[in-house]
Scaffold this active site. Structure first.
Site: not given
Length: 349
Positions: A290-291
């Site tokens: 995930s970012k």
């Protein structure tokens, strides 16, 4: 041509888990692509410009591209940039540049145009207004003045991360609405979709049957926030309708949103696209990319000297496809011709 929904709205303004609020069973319908009335597949990839694409994002983009290209369809690139506070300057351009470097191409999009533009959600406010107006005229939405604190305090489970909306403003009379507006003259309402009793079942091509009771599990959900920002649920549905999307392929973390989108599609008397929710990619430690976790990005691999062919081979290997150490996106598409992509994706662990 894009649909026109109506007049401006009145008033102001890891998927493997089994949810306790939903049930899932069985495989999908067994064929690879839905076609529209003209017999043509239209798929899309819709990133948000909130920073560099991590490899999980890129893998989903690659699969979405393959799904369309394998059946000779039209691939649409759409930028989901409604959440302006989270947008990163220059990110949209970098995303397009990275995907093109990888070997992906698209027939319509922000940088190439097309018959169903604009392809940036931030430029599509008018069509969302029209859709909300159509729902309003049909009695499917209502204004709500509740804050998150109000909802949490009224919830039977106030410590839940996303408590079910208790219906506080759902059945307000005209007189009661006027009284609220008098009490809160400086507070604009949000707009919520009025859910109905009963389950909505999604037949996902990869994950099978998924059923959710919106009224019990989600509650009346927001379509437009009090600050005027459009919610993801209505924007993605309206865009998919207006752009004639037949196949929605995206990460499995969005499966829980799909029954809400099906409800909106039905309310707008629109065809239901075929849904493909693909497994999410994990890093070497098994943590979902995930970012938020600063997962490895395509841009960082480019900077480190990786070739597009090496990246594609790595992504293919993460799907269990033995293609060697180097292969281009176009070559991978050729390798997969004659095979069932949906079957390959269902076989993933």
């Amino acid at each position: 041509a894009p649909l026109v929904f109506g007049k401006p709205v009145r008033s102001r303004n890891a998927v493997k888990r089994t949810s306790t609020r939903a049930s899932r069973q069985g495989p999908g319908s067994g064929y690879d692509a839905q076609v529209n009335d003209e017999g043509h597949v239209r798929g899309r990839y819709a990133p948000s410009p909130t920073g560099p694409l991590h490899l999980g994002n890129v893998r989903t983009a690659l699969i979405a591209w393959l799904q369309v290209r394998l059946v000779g369809g039209t691939f649409v690139m759409r930028m989901e940039d409604l959440d302006r506070p989270r947008n990163v300057a220059g990110s949209a351009e970098e995303i397009l540049d990275d995907l093109r470097w990888l070997g992906l191409d698209w027939d319509e999009g922000p940088d190439v145009g097309g018959a169903y533009g604009p392809y940036n959600q931030s430029e599509r406010d008018e069509i969302y207004e029209q859709a909300l107006a159509a729902l309003d005229q049909a009695g499917r939405v209502f204004p709500c003045w509740c804050s998150r604190k109000d909802i949490a305090e009224a919830s039977s489970a106030p410590h839940e991360r996303n408590p079910v909306y208790p219906g506080t403003c759902r059945d307000l009379t005209a007189q009661e609405i006027a009284a609220v507006e008098d009490r809160k003259p400086d507070r604009a309402p949000s707009w919520r979709y009025r859910t109905v009793e009963g389950g909505i079942t999604v037949q996902d091509e990869i994950l099978g049957s998924f059923t959710q009771n919106l009224q019990n599990d989600v509650g009346d959900f927001v379509l437009r926030r009090a600050d005027g920002m459009w919610a993801y649920q209505i924007a993605v549905v309206v865009d998919d309708i207006a752009m004639g999307i037949t196949d929605v392929l995206r990460g499995a973390d969005l499966l829980d949103s799909t029954p809400r989108q099906v409800a909106l599609l039905r309310a707008l008397d629109a065809p239901i696209p075929r849904f493909w929710h693909v497994p999410l990619m994990s890093d070497a430690l098994g943590v979902r990319m995930s970012k938020r976790n600063d997962a490895e990005s395509l841009r960082s691999l480019r900077a480190a000297g990786w070739t597009p062919q090496r990246v594609v081979a790595r992504l293919a290997a993460s799907l269990g496809w033995d293609v060697g150490a180097s292969i281009s996106a176009a070559e991978l598409c050729t390798e997969l011709r004659g095979q069932s992509l949906v079957t390959l994706l269902r076989e993933l662990p």
